[in-house]
Structures are given as structure tokens and as C-alpha cells.
Design a protein around this motif. Structure first.
Motif: not given
Length: 187
Positions: A93-100, A106-110
Motif C-alpha cells: 500500500e505504501l509503495k502504491k501511495l508513493l508510486d515507488m 527509509q526515513s530520509i528518502l520518505i
């Protein structure tokens, strides 16, 4: 001597009782010294209520660490499987929401992705920062991230460890250690 014993085992019940008692006495004295040294700061910051809540929890933690807690191994194994599946679904779901491809840890990337895509100015992606978000779309992303972080912590720190302990010692009881004054248990 106690440190050497502790390094040789991960389970307090296997330690020499006399050494544990000796260590516990020093722990009490040191705890009192820390309290008296910091008492004025606790009052100054208005943290008396938190201190009282922590003190009320001590007997329960002591009892669980000393006497153990009855543990339903079969239920825990089923819960482990269900929780793992739920975590995997939420990661998708997180990958879908961020499309990646991204994980909740991955705090810094988020932080970079949220700042760039949604024109935010987050200094971090910790729980405190994520709770301040007003944008409904980003709020949903933040909710998934915070939930995942908690569930992953519970899964790895508690559930997996307790199942391993119950199987290793062939016991219906587990002996959790909560480390109330440390970040080890994510308090």
C-alpha cells in the motif's frame, strides 16, 4: 562477574541468582541517586504525572520479568503469520501511495519524497513530524508509515523473540525484559 554471565546468556532466569541480587541492589541505589539528582528538573518541567505513571508500572514489569507471563505459543505463531501478511500488504500500500519502491524505515528518502512531491518543509519523517501534516493525501501516507513502523517493531522485537524464547526453553512462560529507561523497547 555479572557482565561475563550476562554475555553468555540472553535469558535472565539462567543467571546466578546471587549475582543478580547483588546487581539489583546497586541498581536500586543508582536509581535513587539519579532520581534525587533530577527531582528538581522533573518538577520544573511538570513531569511528575509521567513519573507517577512509570512508578505504577514497575511492579507489573517486575512481576513479568521475575515470574514470567503465560504464553500461548500456537496462538502466537498464528498471529505472527497474520501480522507478517498484514505488514507485507501495508508495505505494498505504501509503495502504491508513493508510486515507488520504498519501505517505512527509509526515513530520509520518505522526508525527501514528501517534501518534493507535496511541497512540504518537513525536517524529518519521524512520528512527531508526520502528525503535523494537514494535506489529506499526505495524511493517509503518514498514517500507513506510522502504522508500519509500529507493527514492524512489535513483530521483530516482541513476537518473533518471544516465540523463539518459548521454543528454545520449551516453556509455556516467557520472561520479557522491558528496559524502562532505555530506547531498546521503543518506549
Amino acid at each position: 562477574l555479572f557482565e561475563k554471565e550476562y554475555q553468555e546468556t540472553e535469558n535472565y532466569q539462567l543467571l546466578n541468582r546471587e549475582n543478580v541480587t547483588y546487581y539489583a541492589h546497586y541498581d536500586i541505589v543508582l536509581t535513587l541517586l539519579v532520581y534525587f539528582k533530577n527531582k528538581d528538573t522533573i518538577i520544573e518541567r511538570g513531569n511528575q504525572e509521567i513519573l507517577l505513571e512509570e512508578n505504577e508500572a514497575i511492579p507489573a514489569f517486575y512481576y513479568m520479568e521475575r515470574a514470567g507471563k503465560l504464553f500461548d505459543l500456537e496462538y502466537a505463531k498464528l498471529s505472527k503469520k497474520n501480522l507478517k501478511n498484514y505488514i507485507l500488504n501495508q508495505q505494498q500500500e505504501l509503495k502504491k501511495l508513493l508510486d515507488m519502491e520504498i519501505t517505512a524505515n527509509q526515513s530520509i528518502l520518505i522526508k525527501e519524497v514528501l517534501n518534493e512531491r507535496f511541497e512540504l518543509d518537513l525536517e524529518s519523517s519521524d512520528k512527531k513530524a508526520l502528525k503535523t501534516i494537514e494535506n489529506p493525501e499526505v495524511k493517509e501516507i503518514a498514517k500507513v508509515i506510522m502504522e508500519l513502523r509500529s507493527l514492524i517493531k512489535w513483530y521483530s522485537t516482541y513476537l518473533v523473540k518471544w516465540i523463539q524464547e518459548a521454543e528454545q526453553f520449551h516453556s509455556e512462560y516467557i520472561y520479557p525484559t522491558y528496559n524502562q529507561v532505555g530506547a531498546v523497547t521503543g518506549r
